[in-house]
Design a protein around this motif. Structure first.
Motif, short mmCIF file in Angstrom:
data_model
loop_
_atom_site.label_atom_id
_atom_site.label_comp_id
_atom_site.label_asym_id
_atom_site.label_seq_id
_atom_site.Cartn_x
_atom_site.Cartn_y
_atom_site.Cartn_z
N GLU A 61 5.32 11.29 9.62
CA GLU A 61 6.02 10.57 10.68
C GLU A 61 7.44 10.22 10.24
O GLU A 61 8.38 10.29 11.03
N ALA A 62 7.61 9.86 8.97
CA ALA A 62 8.94 9.53 8.46
C ALA A 62 9.87 10.72 8.54
O ALA A 62 11.06 10.59 8.84
N ILE A 63 9.34 11.91 8.27
CA ILE A 63 10.16 13.13 8.37
C ILE A 63 10.57 13.36 9.82
O ILE A 63 11.74 13.67 10.10
N LEU A 64 9.66 13.19 10.73
CA LEU A 64 9.96 13.39 12.16
C LEU A 64 11.00 12.38 12.64
O LEU A 64 11.95 12.75 13.34
N VAL A 65 10.81 11.12 12.27
CA VAL A 65 11.74 10.07 12.69
C VAL A 65 13.13 10.32 12.12
O VAL A 65 14.15 10.18 12.81
N THR A 66 13.19 10.69 10.85
CA THR A 66 14.47 10.97 10.20
C THR A 66 15.19 12.11 10.88
O THR A 66 16.40 12.04 11.15
N SER A 93 0.84 -1.20 0.00
CA SER A 93 0.00 0.00 0.00
C SER A 93 0.87 1.25 0.00
O SER A 93 1.97 1.25 0.55
N ARG A 94 0.40 2.28 -0.64
CA ARG A 94 1.15 3.52 -0.70
C ARG A 94 1.13 4.19 0.66
O ARG A 94 0.12 4.18 1.38
N PRO A 95 2.24 4.81 1.05
CA PRO A 95 2.26 5.47 2.37
C PRO A 95 1.28 6.63 2.42
O PRO A 95 1.13 7.38 1.44
N SER A 96 0.61 6.77 3.54
CA SER A 96 -0.35 7.86 3.71
C SER A 96 0.38 9.14 4.08
O SER A 96 1.59 9.14 4.35
N GLY A 97 -0.37 10.25 4.10
CA GLY A 97 0.22 11.51 4.51
C GLY A 97 0.77 11.43 5.93
O GLY A 97 1.85 11.96 6.22
N GLU A 153 12.68 24.05 10.80
CA GLU A 153 12.31 24.55 12.13
C GLU A 153 10.91 24.09 12.51
O GLU A 153 10.64 23.81 13.69
N ALA A 154 10.03 23.99 11.52
CA ALA A 154 8.68 23.49 11.79
C ALA A 154 8.71 22.02 12.19
O ALA A 154 7.91 21.58 13.02
N VAL A 155 9.64 21.27 11.63
CA VAL A 155 9.80 19.87 12.02
C VAL A 155 10.27 19.80 13.48
O VAL A 155 9.74 19.02 14.28
N LEU A 156 11.25 20.62 13.83
CA LEU A 156 11.76 20.63 15.20
C LEU A 156 10.65 21.03 16.17
O LEU A 156 10.53 20.46 17.26
N LEU A 157 9.83 22.00 15.78
CA LEU A 157 8.72 22.42 16.63
C LEU A 157 7.76 21.26 16.89
O LEU A 157 7.31 21.06 18.02
N ALA A 158 7.47 20.48 15.85
CA ALA A 158 6.58 19.34 16.01
C ALA A 158 7.19 18.27 16.92
O ALA A 158 6.50 17.67 17.73
N LEU A 159 8.49 18.06 16.77
CA LEU A 159 9.17 17.09 17.64
C LEU A 159 9.16 17.56 19.09
O LEU A 159 8.92 16.77 20.02
N LEU A 160 9.43 18.84 19.31
CA LEU A 160 9.43 19.38 20.67
C LEU A 160 8.05 19.28 21.28
O LEU A 160 7.90 18.92 22.46
N ASP A 161 7.03 19.59 20.49
CA ASP A 161 5.66 19.49 20.99
C ASP A 161 5.34 18.06 21.42
O ASP A 161 4.70 17.84 22.45
#
Length: 209
Positions: free
Chosen positions: A18-23, A9-13, A60-68
């Motif tokens: 989540e892959a961006i955050l994990v990476t 199955s194709r990866p969902s949004g 920076e938006a990725v970092l903000l999401a991780l911090l949250d």
């Protein structure tokens, strides 16, 4: 139809996000935040650079999401704790402080990166400040309750004491995470912080009942 059903199955949004955050968190284990590029984050997540921007406006938006996410983990753990400190105050404080120390340690790369950029990123600064204020509120509330029941002596304004203790936690853990000198002995952070907190609030180490 059988061939179609066997296809992955194709990866969902949500999967891509989540892959961006994990990476990002994985790269931060060995790299400082400023050295990371959007291309690296996109490649690690298995997406293109344009697709990255569909989910996040910037790194920076990725970092903000991780911090949250990290802050929510701490808040969930602290929120689940009992506010009953009468039976064994030292152990109760230890559980509260451990929620912060353990999550911080598990995600120390995120916390270190966030602290490094908060002076130049308003959103990261404000998110961390709001979380610190909530922890100070919680601490001050418990200190007032302990004083009201006669377990802790009157002294410094409860909020000033609460702010000082929480700021100490932040500084001690950052120094340990960054390998600074001086720093508390690795692995002893929780024991040291609990001892200082309890002595500061009660004047002595209270005995359990």
């Amino acid at each position: 139809m059988a061939e179609r059903s066997r296809r992955a199955s194709r990866p969902s949004g949500d999967d891509r996000q989540e892959a961006i955050l994990v990476t990002t968190e994985a790269l931060l284990q060995s790299r400082d935040f400023d050295s990371l590029s959007i291309d690296e984050l996109a490649k690690g997540a298995g997406i293109s650079r344009p697709t990255f921007y569909f989910y996040f406006a910037s790194k920076e938006a990725v970092l903000l999401a991780l911090l949250d996410r990290v802050i929510r983990q701490v808040e969930d753990r602290v929120g689940a704790l009992s506010r009953e400190f009468e039976a064994d105050p030292a152990s109760a404080w230890r559980r509260s402080i451990a929620a912060f120390v353990e999550v911080f340690s598990e995600h120390r790369a995120v916390a270190t990166a966030a602290m490094a950029v908060r002076s130049r990123n308003v959103e990261v600064h404000d998110l961390w400040s709001r979380s610190m204020l909530s922890w100070v509120d919680y601490t001050a509330e418990v200190i007032e309750a302990e004083r009201a029941r006669g377990a802790a002596p009157a002294g410094l304004h409860s909020r000033d004491l609460a702010a000082s203790l929480n700021l100490m936690n932040e500084r001690v853990l950052l120094a340990a995470a960054n390998g600074e000198h001086p720093a508390v002995t690795a692995g002893a952070e929780l024991d040291v912080l609990v001892d200082v907190w309890v002595r500061s609030i009660y004047g002595v180490i209270p005995t359990s009942h």
